[in-house]
Write a protein that holds these residues in place. Structure first.
Motif, PDB file in Angstrom:
ATOM      1  N   CYS A 263      74.670 -52.806   9.908  1.00  0.00           N
ATOM      2  CA  CYS A 263      75.303 -54.000   9.549  1.00  0.00           C
ATOM      3  C   CYS A 263      75.459 -53.776   7.907  1.00  0.00           C
ATOM      4  CB  CYS A 263      74.177 -55.077   9.780  1.00  0.00           C
ATOM      5  SG  CYS A 263      72.605 -54.704   8.931  1.00  0.00           S
ATOM      6  N   ASP A 264      76.125 -54.814   7.362  1.00  0.00           N
ATOM      7  CA  ASP A 264      76.519 -54.844   6.063  1.00  0.00           C
ATOM      8  C   ASP A 264      75.472 -55.225   5.292  1.00  0.00           C
ATOM      9  OD1 ASP A 264      79.298 -54.599   6.779  1.00  0.00           O
ATOM     10  OD2 ASP A 264      79.518 -56.821   6.742  1.00  0.00           O
ATOM     11  N   THR A 272      69.912 -59.358   5.663  1.00  0.00           N
ATOM     12  CA  THR A 272      70.924 -59.369   6.724  1.00  0.00           C
ATOM     13  C   THR A 272      70.458 -59.899   8.015  1.00  0.00           C
ATOM     14  OG1 THR A 272      72.363 -57.745   5.402  1.00  0.00           O
ATOM     15  CG2 THR A 272      73.123 -58.546   7.810  1.00  0.00           C
ATOM     16  N   VAL A 274      70.519 -60.406  11.976  1.00  0.00           N
ATOM     17  CA  VAL A 274      70.970 -59.558  13.254  1.00  0.00           C
ATOM     18  C   VAL A 274      70.357 -60.349  14.423  1.00  0.00           C
ATOM     19  CG1 VAL A 274      71.026 -57.534  11.929  1.00  0.00           C
ATOM     20  CG2 VAL A 274      68.926 -58.126  13.274  1.00  0.00           C
ATOM     21  N   GLN A 278      71.143 -56.800  19.244  1.00  0.00           N
ATOM     22  CA  GLN A 278      71.525 -55.475  18.422  1.00  0.00           C
ATOM     23  C   GLN A 278      70.186 -54.567  18.040  1.00  0.00           C
ATOM     24  OE1 GLN A 278      73.089 -58.187  15.116  1.00  0.00           O
ATOM     25  NE2 GLN A 278      74.615 -56.557  14.921  1.00  0.00           N
TER      26      GLN A 278
END
Length: 392
Positions: A263-264, A272, A274, A278
């Motif tokens: 992920c970023d 972040t 999620v 995932q």
């Protein structure tokens, strides 16, 4: 629930306020009586006019020029007695250097944070600070606390501009240090120089350098096919994380783990968000569950172990779920500062016990004594690491 987020951002060092004295210009005299000055009076007048100059000279000699870690030329006191830091990162840093020199905290200490800190630190006023999320220091109270050194973290242009503005606002010079992971040892040496305790600065710098360098050596010796996958679970549901490359998950990279989070990187505070799907698809072999500085309801450890959605993940099946020790500061993150140095040994020992054979309980006692000025008892170590060690 009271929450606090730490950022790598700015931290301020010592400042000194200088009062300059000046002599009064003698009035012109026009009468004979006024011009009939005796030799004794002349001498006294000379002494009177030179006294302020002497005081000014003495004042100037009580300062020294330094170039801070951002390259700014600053005048600081020869004798540093008290230090205010503009953020928790700097305050934590200065506490580990010398707790008695800390002028105040940036927040109200929780009971968990008080547990393993010195009596002096617990008695300090909350002076606030400048560290994002709208936080601002209490200028009046900072001046009242009378620090003669201010410590701040950050060496980029934004940090420089902020330090210059703050220096003008407080009327005290502000010194910037670099508390980034790779410069932490340099920061200890730098602070040791400006406060006149190079021995202490070197002691902490050497421990920091040795720990980081040893971790790199161990990681280099681990074959690629032996490396394990890791998920860093944050927030109460465990569905926030920081991928490889984030300052908040740096210990996974340093210690040779493979961060599964695809992920970023979220700048600043990280975390972040999620989805459960995932995490299941990433199927990590190890999970490190964050707890923010002793607040149990901020951690996901219990949730991960009890929720059936998590039960399909390999780390849960193998009982390789571990909670970050978090008092008085988190060993893994929050803030990503000097408190994470002991976390390097802890993480690497969890992931690769065959390569990093540390006695973590012994290591914890040594670190807390050297950095936190606190001697852990056996029972306190057991309590601190109750959810953080491999089953024996």
């Amino acid at each position: 629930m009271r929450r606090r987020f730490y950022a790598l951002g700015l931290a301020a060092v010592l400042t000194a306020s200088i009062v300059t004295g000046c002599g009064n210009k003698p009035a012109d005299t026009t009468t004979a009586a006024a011009t009939a000055v005796t030799a004794a009076e002349t001498t006294a007048a000379a002494e009177t006019t030179t006294a302020p100059e002497t005081a000014e000279t003495e004042k100037a000699s009580s300062e020294k020029p330094v170039k801070d870690m951002a390259g700014r030329d600053i005048q600081v006191p020869d004798e540093v007695k008290s230090v205010y830091s503009t953020s928790p990162v700097g305050t934590n840093f200065m506490y580990t250097f010398d707790d008695t020199m800390v002028a105040g905290t940036n927040f109200d200490l929780s009971e968990a944070e008080k547990k393993f800190t010195s009596d002096h630190y617990q008695s300090l006023p909350n002076l606030g600070g400048w560290y994002g999320k709208g936080n601002e220091g209490n200028v009046e109270e900072i001046i009242k606390a009378a620090p003669n050194l201010v410590l701040a973290s950050g060496v980029d242009q934004s940090s420089i501009d902020t330090a210059d503005q703050l220096q003008e606002k407080l009327g005290i010079p502000v010194v910037l240090i670099n508390t980034d992971f790779d410069y932490m040892a340099d920061a200890y040496r730098f602070v040791g120089e400006i406060v006149g305790n190079t021995e202490r600065g070197e002691e902490l710098a050497v421990y920091t350098e040795n720990t980081i360098n040893k971790a790199k050596e161990i990681t280099a010796a681990i074959p690629e096919d032996k490396k394990v996958t890791v998920y860093y679970a944050e927030e109460s549901l465990g569905l926030n994380t920081d991928p490889s490359g984030s300052a908040h998950s740096r210990l996974i990279d340093l210690c040779g783990g493979i961060n599964v989070a695809d992920c970023d990187v979220s700048p600043g505070y990280g975390r972040t968000e999620v989805s459960m799907e995932q995490v299941i698809s990433w199927d990590p072999e190890y999970i490190i569950a964050c707890t923010d500085n002793g607040y149990d309801d901020s951690g996901s450890y219990s949730k991960i172990l009890s929720d059936s959605q998590w039960s399909v993940i390999q780390a849960v099946k193998d009982k390789h779920v571990y909670e970050t020790p978090a008092v008085p500061q988190n060993w893994f993150d929050r803030p990503p500062s000097v408190n994470t140095i002991i976390g390097i040994k802890w993480v690497q020992n969890l992931l690769y016990p065959d390569y990093a054979d540390y006695d973590i309980k012994k290591e914890a006692k040594e670190f807390y004594k050297m950095f936190y000025h606190y001697e852990l008892s056996d029972s306190e170590v057991d309590e601190l690491l109750a959810r953080s060690l491999r089953a024996e």
